[in-house]
Design an enzyme around this catalytic site. Structure first.
Site, PDB file in Angstrom:
ATOM      1  CG  ASP A 166      -1.809   1.187   1.349  1.00  0.00           C
ATOM      2  OD1 ASP A 166      -2.397   1.405   2.430  1.00  0.00           O
ATOM      3  OD2 ASP A 166      -1.910   1.946   0.353  1.00  0.00           O
ATOM      4  CG  ASP A 185      -3.580   4.751  -2.030  1.00  0.00           C
ATOM      5  OD1 ASP A 185      -4.570   5.174  -1.378  1.00  0.00           O
ATOM      6  OD2 ASP A 185      -2.953   3.721  -1.712  1.00  0.00           O
TER       7      ASP A 185
HETATM    8  C1  LIG Z   1     -12.906   7.928  -0.422  1.00  0.00           C
HETATM    9  C2  LIG Z   1     -11.736   6.977  -0.581  1.00  0.00           C
HETATM   10  C3  LIG Z   1     -12.149   5.577  -0.152  1.00  0.00           C
HETATM   11  C4  LIG Z   1     -10.982   4.617  -0.228  1.00  0.00           C
HETATM   12  C5  LIG Z   1      -9.828   5.138   0.606  1.00  0.00           C
HETATM   13  N1  LIG Z   1      -8.731   4.219   0.494  1.00  0.00           N
HETATM   14  C6  LIG Z   1      -8.358   3.431   1.494  1.00  0.00           C
HETATM   15  O1  LIG Z   1      -8.907   3.468   2.585  1.00  0.00           O
HETATM   16  C7  LIG Z   1      -7.217   2.518   1.159  1.00  0.00           C
HETATM   17  N2  LIG Z   1      -7.118   1.431   2.095  1.00  0.00           N
HETATM   18  C8  LIG Z   1      -6.013   1.041   2.730  1.00  0.00           C
HETATM   19  C9  LIG Z   1      -6.336  -0.007   3.525  1.00  0.00           C
HETATM   20  N3  LIG Z   1      -7.629  -0.263   3.343  1.00  0.00           N
HETATM   21  C10 LIG Z   1      -8.103   0.625   2.444  1.00  0.00           C
HETATM   22  C11 LIG Z   1      -9.370   6.517   0.146  1.00  0.00           C
HETATM   23  C12 LIG Z   1     -10.547   7.478   0.237  1.00  0.00           C
END
Ligand SMILES: C[C@H]1CC[C@H](NC(=O)Cn2ccnc2)CC1
Length: 327
Positions: free
Chosen positions: A33, A215
């Site tokens: 990640d 990301d």
């Molecule tokens: C609105 C978006 C929703 C998705 C979000 N991405 C994460 O949460 C990435 N992540 C890492 C571990 N689990 C998930 C970024 C913001």
């Protein structure tokens, strides 16, 4: 001088990509990640009701970092916390003899339910590592001085295994030139500026770029609301469904390609990547691969974008930079 390569195996609908990592004497499947900086995994310390079905790290092979603990909440509000051990980590042949391993003692249901994933390996900057009272380094930061070159690369693919490399750039993985852009590390992310966008409905003019992060831990491509709206205005049957929390479109639609200008070069996301996945198994309505970045504060170039390019995360110079090339 170490170099290495490890597979990135796509999960259902490319929701995430998992890579094998040896920690102590267990091999676990971790989600690499670039949007976070904690290496955490399910462990023998995790409650059985939370860790059922997951590979577990057994801290008996490690050395406890006394008094250290960690607690992380991701953008999607998933969360995990626990304590810390130092142990050996091997990724594609690259070895960190003493890496901070964050053993989970509690995780939210999103992680419990994702039985294929045994944890995350953060590749953002160590400045946002959540270990207290003293933050620890990411795997990349731990090994970077032993690497042939302080870089790692990301080659994700749609519905097929891709790879991460450490310590070198693989010229067989891309075509044309690599376009580099500067990275702003102030927020701990691989943050850059996109010049502009085009494609889809009333072409969002390429003049309106913005701040974005690369990301691998995010599945979709989150863009300024005006760009997302403009894109779907040209897609028959697409609409913003507030109950689903985003743009949906008919699974039968082939949306137009989407272009991103970065560093003066244009990178194209094939329209098929933007018909992301059925809302539920068997549904004929699909969730869009492009969504609005409203409320986040910056755009997120997640897997929907990254699987269209070869990405170089380069910390080998006086300041970090990101490289993109056509796959
Ligand atoms: C609105 C978006 C929703 C998705 C979000 N991405 C994460 O949460 C990435 N992540 C890492 C571990 N689990 C998930 C970024 C913001």
């Amino acid at each position: 001088c170490q170099t290495g390569e490890v597979a990135a195996d796509p999960q259902l609908y490319d929701q995430s990509y998992l890579s094998p990592v040896t920690i102590g004497n267990s091999e676990l499947m971790l989600d690499f990640d670039t949007g976070s900086a904690d290496l955490w995994c399910f462990s023998t310390e995790s409650p059985a009701v939370q860790s059922a079905g997951h590979g577990l790290y057994n801290p008996s092979t490690g050395t406890e970092l006394d008094g250290a603990f960690w607690d992380i909440t991701y953008g999607d509000q998933s969360a995990a916390s626990g304590n810390v051990f130092a142990d050996k980590v091997v990724v594609g042949g690259v070895t960190a003899t003493k890496q901070a391993i964050e053993a989970a003692t509690s995780v939210s249901y999103e992680f419990t339910e994702d039985v294929a994933s045994d944890g995350l390996l953060g590749l953002a900057f160590s400045s946002i590592n959540t270990i207290l009272p003293q933050p620890q380094t990411t795997f990349f930061d731990t090994v970077r001085n032993t690497l042939a070159k302080a870089v790692f690369t990301v080659d994700l693919k749609k519905g097929a295994a891709g790879s991460y490399t450490f310590g070198y750039i693989d010229s067989s993985k891309y075509s044309g030139a690599i376009t580099y852009v500067p990275v702003n590390t102030a927020n701990g992310f691989w943050q850059f500026t996109a010049d502009g966008y085009s494609g889809g409905g009333n072409n969002a003019s390429t003049g309106r770029g913005g701040v974005a992060i690369a990301d691998t831990g995010t599945s979709l491509l989150y863009l300024p609301a005006s760009v997302a709206k403009g894109y779907y205005s040209g897609v028959q049957g697409a609409s913003f469904d507030f109950r689903q929390g985003g743009y949906t479109l008919p699974c039968s639609a082939t949306p137009p390609d989407f272009n991103v200008a970065i560093g003066g070069k244009t990178f194209t996301v094939p329209g098929s990547y933007i018909n992301y996945a059925p809302l539920r198994a068997g549904s004929s309505t699909c969730f869009g691969g492009i969504q609005a970045d409203s409320g986040i504060g910056f755009s997120i170039f997640g897997d929907v974008f990254l699987k269209a390019v070869y990405a170089i995360f380069d910390d080998s110079g006086s300041s970090p930079k990101l490289g993109f090339a056509a796959q």
